[in-house]
Design an enzyme around this catalytic site. Structure first.
Site, PDB file in Angstrom:
ATOM      1  N   SER A   1     -33.750  20.263  22.252  1.00  0.00           N
ATOM      2  CA  SER A   1     -35.170  19.984  22.475  1.00  0.00           C
ATOM      3  C   SER A   1     -36.013  20.997  21.708  1.00  0.00           C
ATOM      4  CB  SER A   1     -35.496  20.071  23.969  1.00  0.00           C
ATOM      5  OG  SER A   1     -36.898  20.065  24.115  1.00  0.00           O
TER       6      SER A   1
ATOM      7  N   HIS B   1     -34.595  16.165  19.985  1.00  0.00           N
ATOM      8  CA  HIS B   1     -35.443  15.682  21.074  1.00  0.00           C
ATOM      9  C   HIS B   1     -36.833  16.303  20.931  1.00  0.00           C
ATOM     10  CE1 HIS B   1     -35.969  14.192  25.258  1.00  0.00           C
ATOM     11  NE2 HIS B   1     -36.662  15.304  25.462  1.00  0.00           N
TER      12      HIS B   1
ATOM     13  N   ASP C   1     -40.624  16.499  22.633  1.00  0.00           N
ATOM     14  CA  ASP C   1     -41.360  16.264  23.880  1.00  0.00           C
ATOM     15  C   ASP C   1     -42.848  16.155  23.605  1.00  0.00           C
ATOM     16  OD1 ASP C   1     -39.319  16.423  25.995  1.00  0.00           O
ATOM     17  OD2 ASP C   1     -38.964  18.413  25.149  1.00  0.00           O
TER      18      ASP C   1
ATOM     19  N   MET D   1     -46.533  15.614  25.167  1.00  0.00           N
ATOM     20  CA  MET D   1     -47.222  15.783  26.465  1.00  0.00           C
ATOM     21  C   MET D   1     -48.731  15.688  26.284  1.00  0.00           C
ATOM     22  SD  MET D   1     -45.127  19.083  27.768  1.00  0.00           S
ATOM     23  CE  MET D   1     -43.336  19.170  27.620  1.00  0.00           C
TER      24      MET D   1
ATOM     25  N   HIS E   1     -39.702  11.762  23.356  1.00  0.00           N
ATOM     26  CA  HIS E   1     -39.867  11.603  24.804  1.00  0.00           C
ATOM     27  C   HIS E   1     -41.364  11.658  25.101  1.00  0.00           C
ATOM     28  CE1 HIS E   1     -39.052  13.704  28.976  1.00  0.00           C
ATOM     29  NE2 HIS E   1     -39.626  12.526  29.107  1.00  0.00           N
TER      30      HIS E   1
ATOM     31  N   MET F   1     -44.326  11.830  27.348  1.00  0.00           N
ATOM     32  CA  MET F   1     -44.814  12.157  28.696  1.00  0.00           C
ATOM     33  C   MET F   1     -46.330  11.933  28.672  1.00  0.00           C
ATOM     34  SD  MET F   1     -42.378  15.425  29.273  1.00  0.00           S
ATOM     35  CE  MET F   1     -41.937  15.472  27.549  1.00  0.00           C
TER      36      MET F   1
ATOM     37  N   MET G   1     -34.567  12.698  34.328  1.00  0.00           N
ATOM     38  CA  MET G   1     -35.100  14.069  34.291  1.00  0.00           C
ATOM     39  C   MET G   1     -34.383  14.910  35.342  1.00  0.00           C
ATOM     40  SD  MET G   1     -37.351  14.235  31.879  1.00  0.00           S
ATOM     41  CE  MET G   1     -37.628  15.979  32.211  1.00  0.00           C
TER      42      MET G   1
ATOM     43  N   ASP H   1     -32.099  15.395  30.977  1.00  0.00           N
ATOM     44  CA  ASP H   1     -33.042  16.303  30.312  1.00  0.00           C
ATOM     45  C   ASP H   1     -33.610  17.312  31.314  1.00  0.00           C
ATOM     46  OD1 ASP H   1     -34.991  17.452  28.699  1.00  0.00           O
ATOM     47  OD2 ASP H   1     -36.270  15.661  28.615  1.00  0.00           O
TER      48      ASP H   1
HETATM   49  C1  DX5 Z   1     -39.383  19.019  29.943  1.00  0.00           C
HETATM   50  C2  DX5 Z   1     -38.878  18.400  28.670  1.00  0.00           C
HETATM   51  C3  DX5 Z   1     -37.564  18.899  28.251  1.00  0.00           C
HETATM   52  C4  DX5 Z   1     -37.514  20.377  27.953  1.00  0.00           C
HETATM   53  C5  DX5 Z   1     -36.156  20.849  28.364  1.00  0.00           C
HETATM   54  O1  DX5 Z   1     -40.555  18.380  30.296  1.00  0.00           O
HETATM   55  O2  DX5 Z   1     -38.776  16.997  28.809  1.00  0.00           O
HETATM   56  O3  DX5 Z   1     -37.065  18.153  27.139  1.00  0.00           O
HETATM   57  O4  DX5 Z   1     -37.717  20.671  26.600  1.00  0.00           O
HETATM   58  O5  DX5 Z   1     -36.125  22.221  28.265  1.00  0.00           O
HETATM   59  P1  DX5 Z   1     -35.024  23.093  29.000  1.00  0.00           P
HETATM   60  O6  DX5 Z   1     -33.692  22.653  28.439  1.00  0.00           O
HETATM   61  O7  DX5 Z   1     -35.393  24.466  28.643  1.00  0.00           O
HETATM   62  O8  DX5 Z   1     -35.115  22.787  30.472  1.00  0.00           O
HETATM   63 ZN    ZN Z   2     -37.772  15.879  27.148  1.00  0.00          ZN
END
Ligand code: DX5
Ligand code: ZN
Length: 218
Positions: free
Chosen positions: A7, A32, A34, A36, A65, A67, A136, A174
């Site tokens: 990620s 990956h 993220d 947001m 991903h 969010m 998650m 994840d």
């Molecule tokens: C959290 C993200 C994850 C995050 C995971 O909202 O969706 O992908 O990057 O990070 P770690 O592995 O540090 O929990």
């Molecule tokens: Zn993620």
């Protein structure tokens, strides 16, 4: 076959080229990313321009991903920016099936993400539109949180649901992933592990990816 998806939320953005090269060298299967919006989750990250920049510097498949409260407005932009896989949250709105079809129509693999407190039952009715499911194992929004153990049972229940329905849809997990939880996830039936802080805090990222894969494949 276990797939490891580093990620990039935990990557050092000032050394991104090096980090991307280490992911490739270490045998990562996916990257990956993220996304947001500050509403669906209490944090902000990046948009399509970042995905486009990563696309230009890595040949690995990009797993985006989303969010977001309103993913429908952004699926096309992320697909055009170079996303190969896109996941949206079941909690983001009333029409997950429409969103999944929109992702496939944009030429990407379609995934549905579930927060830790969301039940898997809705997935029973969505399998025709699903290429993968993202469970998650932390509340989304931040890297570096502790793994939520009940997700292990959720993986096992989802595998049982797939058996009942006669489908095999890959399960991605994840959040809080490391060499302790990873093997427990794969033993329960998960195939794709997202890992951020565990990988990027190690001195040798490439070696860390290989070590996580080895621990989870045993
Ligand atoms: C959290 C993200 C994850 C995050 C995971 O909202 O969706 O992908 O990057 O990070 P770690 O592995 O540090 O929990
Ligand atoms: Zn993620």
């Amino acid at each position: 076959m276990i797939q490891i998806a580093p990620s990039l939320l935990s990557a050092d953005l000032f050394r991104l080229q090096e980090e991307l090269e280490a992911c490739q060298r270490g045998g990562a299967d996916l990257l990956h990313l993220d996304v947001m919006d500050g509403h669906f989750v209490p944090n902000l990250s990046y948009g399509p321009s970042f995905v486009k920049a990563v696309r230009a510097h890595s040949s690995l498949p990009l797993d985006v991903h989303l969010m977001l409260d309103n993913p429908a407005s952004f699926i096309e932009s992320f697909a055009q920016a170079g996303a190969d896989w896109i996941s949206v949250h079941l909690e983001a709105g009333p029409h997950p099936d429409r969103l999944l079809q929109q992702i496939r129509a944009a030429g990407c693999q379609a995934g549905l993400a579930l927060n830790p407190g969301t039940d898997i039952e809705a997935l029973r009715w969505l399998t025709p539109h699903l290429d993968f499911v993202l469970l998650m194992s932390v509340n989304p929004g931040f890297g570096g949180q502790a793994f939520h153990k009940p997700v292990l049972e959720k993986i096992a229940r989802l595998i049982a649901l797939w058996k009942e329905l006669g489908v095999e849809i890959p399960i991605q997990v994840d959040g809080g992933m490391d060499a302790n939880w990873g093997p427990q996830c794969t033993q329960a039936g998960a195939e794709i592990l997202v890992a951020g802080s565990h990988l990027f805090r190690q001195v040798d990222l490439a070696q860390a990816i290989g070590a996580l894969r080895k621990a989870c494949s045993a």
